[in-house]
Scaffold this active site. Structure first.
Site, PDB file in Angstrom:
ATOM      1  N   ASP A  84     -11.090  23.947 -31.735  1.00 50.44           N
ATOM      2  CA  ASP A  84     -11.722  23.614 -30.460  1.00 50.44           C
ATOM      3  C   ASP A  84     -11.201  24.626 -29.451  1.00 50.44           C
ATOM      4  O   ASP A  84     -10.026  24.603 -29.073  1.00 50.44           O
ATOM      5  CB  ASP A  84     -11.363  22.191 -30.039  1.00 50.44           C
ATOM      6  CG  ASP A  84     -12.044  21.778 -28.736  1.00 50.44           C
ATOM      7  OD1 ASP A  84     -12.569  22.660 -28.038  1.00 50.44           O
ATOM      8  OD2 ASP A  84     -12.014  20.576 -28.415  1.00 50.44           O
ATOM      9  N   ASN A 112     -16.831  34.897 -30.495  1.00 45.77           N
ATOM     10  CA  ASN A 112     -18.246  34.555 -30.379  1.00 45.77           C
ATOM     11  C   ASN A 112     -18.484  33.213 -29.694  1.00 45.77           C
ATOM     12  O   ASN A 112     -19.563  32.979 -29.141  1.00 45.77           O
ATOM     13  CB  ASN A 112     -18.874  34.544 -31.780  1.00 45.77           C
ATOM     14  CG  ASN A 112     -20.281  34.004 -31.773  1.00 45.77           C
ATOM     15  OD1 ASN A 112     -21.215  34.651 -31.292  1.00 45.77           O
ATOM     16  ND2 ASN A 112     -20.454  32.793 -32.296  1.00 45.77           N
ATOM     17  N   TYR A 181     -21.768  30.716 -15.734  1.00 41.68           N
ATOM     18  CA  TYR A 181     -21.985  31.489 -16.962  1.00 41.68           C
ATOM     19  C   TYR A 181     -21.885  32.990 -16.694  1.00 41.68           C
ATOM     20  O   TYR A 181     -21.143  33.713 -17.356  1.00 41.68           O
ATOM     21  CB  TYR A 181     -23.349  31.150 -17.553  1.00 41.68           C
ATOM     22  CG  TYR A 181     -23.646  31.871 -18.839  1.00 41.68           C
ATOM     23  CD1 TYR A 181     -22.984  31.543 -20.017  1.00 41.68           C
ATOM     24  CD2 TYR A 181     -24.610  32.890 -18.887  1.00 41.68           C
ATOM     25  CE1 TYR A 181     -23.259  32.201 -21.203  1.00 41.68           C
ATOM     26  CE2 TYR A 181     -24.897  33.551 -20.075  1.00 41.68           C
ATOM     27  CZ  TYR A 181     -24.220  33.201 -21.231  1.00 41.68           C
ATOM     28  OH  TYR A 181     -24.494  33.865 -22.408  1.00 41.68           O
ATOM     29  N   LYS A 185     -18.914  35.650 -17.961  1.00 39.82           N
ATOM     30  CA  LYS A 185     -19.214  36.795 -18.820  1.00 39.82           C
ATOM     31  C   LYS A 185     -18.831  38.118 -18.144  1.00 39.82           C
ATOM     32  O   LYS A 185     -18.417  39.066 -18.812  1.00 39.82           O
ATOM     33  CB  LYS A 185     -20.698  36.786 -19.198  1.00 39.82           C
ATOM     34  CG  LYS A 185     -21.089  35.646 -20.126  1.00 39.82           C
ATOM     35  CD  LYS A 185     -20.299  35.656 -21.425  1.00 39.82           C
ATOM     36  CE  LYS A 185     -20.815  34.615 -22.418  1.00 39.82           C
ATOM     37  NZ  LYS A 185     -20.101  34.637 -23.715  1.00 39.82           N
ATOM     38  N   THR A 219     -31.893  29.070 -30.168  1.00 39.23           N
ATOM     39  CA  THR A 219     -33.005  29.379 -29.257  1.00 39.23           C
ATOM     40  C   THR A 219     -34.368  28.994 -29.823  1.00 39.23           C
ATOM     41  O   THR A 219     -35.393  29.373 -29.258  1.00 39.23           O
ATOM     42  CB  THR A 219     -33.013  30.875 -28.907  1.00 39.23           C
ATOM     43  OG1 THR A 219     -33.184  31.644 -30.112  1.00 39.23           O
ATOM     44  CG2 THR A 219     -31.723  31.288 -28.225  1.00 39.23           C
TER      45      THR A 219
END
Length: 287
Positions: A84, A112, A181, A185, A219
């Site tokens: 986790d 990732n 987000y 990044k 997606t």
């Protein structure tokens, strides 16, 4: 015996064969991580796949170990490690130690694991949501890099760290509802270049890949939207982008960054988006 075409391919793309490379992949239970794992197993890598969903990891390892041959008899090609990424540092370090022990070393870390979070605007975004996104996208990548990087340093063999980022972290694209987000990044990009500077002395390369949206398990629902192709057609220079697959669009770059052919490549942010950020305007605002 390899035919002439295979020999030419090996000369032009030596990273097609990565036998013996040990790769640790976070967020491997779905999406990019799942596709990376399958592709790298095909290239001969030994894999430690990590995520929270152990049942999904077991299924992935079963798929790999029953379809690809290990270079060591009776030894698995892929092993699961429960992780986790939001856990406290000692828990993450323990998972890293388990991963390192699985094959005796790790040559490559692929950070990732990531989360997009909600689409709240700056004034509506909660503190909890901000912290959750940063804990996964930035803190988790840093801690895995720290604990694996220190072991790479001590082993004296060098290595490659690959951070999977996003075009949302670039300064040439902004969108509504993606503050946490995009900022996380962008921080990952800054972390990539800083780590490349500091870890280079230990022959550890650090690069990031900033993709746009690709077809994947995650997606699937988005690609079923009728309006999406119209958006791609209007904004993306490359006409085939709507059919872009993770493999080979991203996997070939990952292989290259693993292979010694990229031994002088570090501190880079590789943008893989079909050119859709070239216009520098908002594209999606409520994904």
């Amino acid at each position: 015996m390899a035919n002439k075409s295979d020999k030419v391919s090996q000369l032009l793309e030596p990273w097609s064969d990565l036998k013996g490379k040990v790769v640790f992949i976070t967020g491997a239970s779905s999406g990019f991580g799942w596709d990376f794992s399958i592709n790298l197993a095909r290239a001969g890598c030994k894999l430690i796949v990590a995520a929270r969903r152990v049942d999904r990891l077991d299924a992935l390892c079963h798929l790999i170990n029953n379809n690809f041959e290990s270079t060591t008899s009776n030894a698995p090609l892929a092993v699961p490690v429960e992780l986790d990424i939001t856990s406290d540092p000692p828990v993450i370090e323990a998972a890293v130690q388990n991963a390192w022990t699985a094959f005796g070393n790790i040559d490559v870390l692929i950070n990732n694991a990531g989360v997009r979070g909600g689409t709240k605007t700056t004034l509506d975004l909660s503190n909890d949501e901000w912290n959750r996104v940063f804990k996964i996208n930035t803190n988790g990548a840093w801690l895995c890099s720290k604990y694996i990087g220190s072991r790479m340093r001590d082993a004296g063999k060098g290595g490659s760290i690959i951070n999977i980022s996003s075009i949302d972290g670039l300064n040439r694209i902004k969108g509504t509802g993606r503050l946490a987000y995009g900022t996380s990044k962008a921080a990952l990009h800054a972390m990539t270049t800083q780590m490349a500077q500091e870890l280079g002395t230990h022959n550890i390369r650090v690069n990031a890949i900033a993709p746009s949206i690709f077809r994947s398990e995650i997606t699937k629902g988005l690609y079923e939207k009728k309006w999406l192709k119209n958006v791609f057609d209007a904004q993306v220079p490359l006409p085939f982008y709507f059919d872009a697959q993770v493999d080979p669009s991203l996997t070939e770059l990952v292989r290259y960054l693993i292979h010694p052919a990229s031994k002088y490549v570090t501190g880079n942010i590789f943008i893989v988006d079909g050119g859709n950020t070239l216009a520098g305007v908002p594209i999606w605002s409520s994904l």
